[in-house]
Structure formats: C-alpha cells, structure tokens
Design an enzyme around this catalytic site. Sequence first.
Site, PDB file in Angstrom:
ATOM      1  N   GLY A 176       0.992  -1.177   0.050  1.00 25.11           N
ATOM      2  CA  GLY A 176      -0.092  -0.020  -0.014  1.00 25.11           C
ATOM      3  C   GLY A 176       0.918   1.177   0.093  1.00 25.11           C
ATOM      4  CG  LEU A 177       1.918   2.916   2.955  1.00 32.91           C
ATOM      5  CD1 LEU A 177       3.401   3.016   3.692  1.00 32.91           C
ATOM      6  CD2 LEU A 177       1.191   4.191   3.767  1.00 32.91           C
ATOM      7  CB  CYS A 178       0.991   3.327  -3.996  1.00 32.35           C
ATOM      8  SG  CYS A 178      -0.165   1.997  -3.790  1.00 32.35           S
ATOM      9  N   GLY A 179      -1.031   5.835  -2.558  1.00 32.42           N
ATOM     10  CA  GLY A 179      -2.487   7.010  -2.825  1.00 32.42           C
ATOM     11  C   GLY A 179      -3.656   6.144  -3.419  1.00 32.42           C
TER      12      GLY A 179
END
Length: 285
Positions: free
Chosen positions: A87-90
Amino acid sequence: MPSLKIIRKRISSVRNTQKITKAMKMVSAAKLRRAQDAAVAARPYAQKLTEMLQNVAGSITKEAHPLLRAAATPERVRLIVVTSDRGLCGAYNAGLLRRAEAYMREQSGREVSLTVIGRKGVEYYRRRSVTLADRHVQVGPPSVALARDIAHKVATEFAEGRVDRVDLLYSAFRSALSQIPTLETLLPVALPSSAEAKAPVEYLVEPDRPSLLGRLLPQFVELRIYRALLEAAASEHGARMTAMDSASSNAAKMIFSLTLVMNRARQAAITKELVEIVSGAEALK
C-alpha cells in the site's frame, strides 16, 4: 490548550514520520527509474513481434487458430486485474478496483470470473466474499515466468471454450503524476486490418502461415500480459513517490503549525508567570 510536553511529543512524532516518507519517496524514485527502463527495453521486441504477427495474419481467417475465434455472444468473461502487493501508494489500487467494479456491473447477464494479481486486490475481494478463479500475491518485480503462467492458463481456458472473452485491467503509466486505469481485450486476439497488415519486408514463411501463427499468438498474449505488469509496476512506484512527496509536504505544514501553537503556549506560560511575579511584588508593598 494542550501542554507544552504533549505538543513537543506530537512534533517529534510528525518529524519521525516525515523522515520515513522522505526515505520511501527516494526508494520509489529509484525503483521507478528501473521500472521505466525495463518497460522501454521491452518495446523493440514487442514492436517486432507485432509486425511479424501482422504480416503472418494478413491473409489468415479467424478460424485458423482457437485464440482468434470470437464468440457471437460471449456469456463467460474473465477479467485479469493487476493491483499491487503493498500500500501507501495513494489512490492507485482504489482507482483500479473501482474500474473493476464498474466493469462487472456493465457485464449484466454474463458470468464474470476474476484473475487477480497483487495482495491488495486479493484482500479486497476476500473481504467481499468473492471467489477468485486465480490469484497471484507477492509476485515481486514483473517477470516473464509469471506472464507466461497466466497467459497459458487463460489461453487454455479460452481455447477449450470455458471462457468466451478475456479482458485485462491494469494501470497505464503516463508520468509520476498520471496513472490511467486501462481496460483491454486480451482474447480473442484482434487481427489487424488489411492496411495494417502490410509490412515493409515480405517474409518467406516455413512451413506455413497457420503453423507460424500457432507459435506467435501464445507469445503475443504472453507479451501483452508482461507489458501490463511492467506498466503496473511503473505506475505503482510513480503513485507511491507522489503520495510520499505529498505526505512529506503535509508533515512539514503540520510541524510548522504545531510549532506556532507551542510558541503561543510557551509565551502564554511566560506571561502568566510574569503576571504572578508582579502581582506578588505589588502585594508585598
């Protein structure tokens, strides 16, 4: 107003988070460059294979190979969705999954099965109790072996008539700020028009065109899946780099705002102490 100790702890926490987001941005920027280089390196082979397929298939009918036969009314549809493992990709995964949901609503009356690549997509459908026909998680960097495995499975099911059409949904990379969910029909393979089939070189085909087509079509399907994986990898790193840059900027703004609050609280405490000292001095007179 919070105490100075609480505000200082919040500033320290935000500053530590900012260090992490800056590091992740740098890592994603390096991986993005490698992913772009891999995508560019695959283009010459893809272009030459496409030219050969256009030349060989120029005078071939759709009945010459099972991967060319299109059902008049496709009733069983397979959708391949390429998401990320991390994750952590908008909004990268959210945009893809929204497009997949819209696609499934559009296929009213048809039986839709799913092949999902990436842990985020698998977890999304697991939470919704959706049975997947095939799944691939922790795939790592795009590999030809993974593309070959997926291409072999869907091509076999299509040739045997268990699936009438195969569509591919992935995120096409345009820039670090732009990743576009893209839906393409993978099977049946669309033959080029007669104008597109004209190649600058006339090939001598041995043993015959149908036999060569039988070798080229599976490779063409494998190549399209592999290029989709490359595009998705570049899109993921671009989206993560942009998201981490925004997070770092937001952290800087929050640190600035908290610093102002801390200074106001400290000034209020100093003013209060001065007032108490002056009041005490006046009371002693």
